[in-house]
Design an enzyme around this catalytic site. Structure first.
Site, PDB file in Angstrom:
ATOM      1  N   CYS A  97       0.840  -1.194   0.000  1.00 30.13           N
ATOM      2  CA  CYS A  97       0.000   0.000   0.000  1.00 30.13           C
ATOM      3  C   CYS A  97       0.880   1.250   0.000  1.00 30.13           C
ATOM      4  CB  CYS A  97      -0.979  -0.031   1.175  1.00 30.13           C
ATOM      5  SG  CYS A  97      -2.345   1.147   0.978  1.00 30.13           S
ATOM      6  N   HIS A 187      -3.490  -5.314   0.738  1.00 27.69           N
ATOM      7  CA  HIS A 187      -3.004  -5.659   2.073  1.00 27.69           C
ATOM      8  C   HIS A 187      -3.116  -7.163   2.348  1.00 27.69           C
ATOM      9  CE1 HIS A 187      -2.429  -1.622   3.826  1.00 27.69           C
ATOM     10  NE2 HIS A 187      -3.464  -1.248   3.091  1.00 27.69           N
ATOM     11  N   GLU A 189      -1.363  -8.695   4.388  1.00 26.45           N
ATOM     12  CA  GLU A 189      -0.919  -8.921   5.770  1.00 26.45           C
ATOM     13  C   GLU A 189      -2.045  -8.908   6.786  1.00 26.45           C
ATOM     14  OE1 GLU A 189      -0.833  -4.361   5.621  1.00 26.45           O
ATOM     15  OE2 GLU A 189      -0.813  -6.070   4.242  1.00 26.45           O
TER      16      GLU A 189
END
Length: 257
Positions: A97, A187, A189
């Protein structure tokens, strides 16, 4: 009598750059630790220095944050300039990002808001390019159909980068630079707890055009996260190996005019 087990291979730590006081590297951090890599967590926003070389690191990840890669803060400019270290040394670099937008800015590309003021906040479709399909076939990192997003600015694909995946409202979603540097607008994660935290603490952003309501975030996670996790496992294995000294695969600079 059994011989003692062989000592585990010594692995260099992975540099992790975070941007808020209570930020975590989420699932990416956990998977790196599971692979035997310690995390060297630094927050330049709060005064932590960045290393002048990655000789003592296996790679580096710059994560996201609520700030913009266009901001004039010293730490933003420092991080953007610092990305030249892993690129020059051909060490594994991953920007997520904001980190991907910083990579784009380092390469002379643009980071801009959507022309209609739209945001991507929630799960959105991901479309691999032909180069992205080849990458998946070579590495076993098969792209998920939807990924988690939380941004209101997007990046373009700078000269010298390879476009791997696209989106609908924000066309550039995944780029590769050389054999070991990647930028993802999305994202991978995020954990279940992170989705709850972000949709609670950032509730005002869910009112932006294009953003999804909280129920769609949670439903999307149950629908799509297994595929994201499988892709991330395979991607990280490839990413870490990219800095091992093995001959790199050819890179087609599709974003070069």
């Amino acid at each position: 009598m059994r011989s003692p087990p062989e000592p585990p291979e010594r692995r260099l730590p992975v540099l992790v750059v975070l941007h808020q006081e209570h930020s975590t590297p989420g699932r990416v951090g956990r998977l790196l630790i599971e692979r035997g890599y310690a995390l060297d967590v630094r927050k330049p926003r709060y005064g932590d220095p960045l290393p002048k070389t990655l000789a003592d690191h296996a790679g580096a990840v710059i994560f996201g944050g609520p700030m913009s890669a266009n901001d004039g803060d010293d730490f933003i400019r420092t991080e953007i300039e610092w990305i030249g270290v892993p690129l020059k040394e051909r060490k594994p670099f991953l920007g997520l990002c904001l980190g991907a937008q910083m990579l784009t800015r380092h390469l002379g590309g643009r980071v801009e808001a959507h022309p209609e003021g739209r945001a991507e906040i929630g799960y959105y479709a991901l479309h691999p390019t032909p180069a992205g399909e080849r990458f998946a076939a070579e590495t076993g990192a098969f792209w998920p159909s939807h990924v988690y997003q939380w941004h209101r600015e997007g990046l373009d694909c700078p000269a010298g980068a390879e476009l791997l995946a696209q989106g609908d409202d924000f066309p550039v979603q995944a780029i590769r630079v050389g054999p070991a540097a990647f930028g993802f607008q999305f994202h991978p994660e995020v954990t279940h707890a992170m989705v709850y935290r972000w949709t609670t603490r950032g509730a005002e952003r869910l009112e932006m055009p294009g953003a999804q309501p909280p129920a769609m975030h949670h439903r999307g996670r149950f629908m799509h996260d297994a595929a994201v996790a499988a892709w991330l496992h395979a991607f990280l294995d490839h990413w870490l190996a990219a800095g091992s000294g093995k001959p790199p695969r050819s890179v087609r600079p599709l974003c070069t005019p």
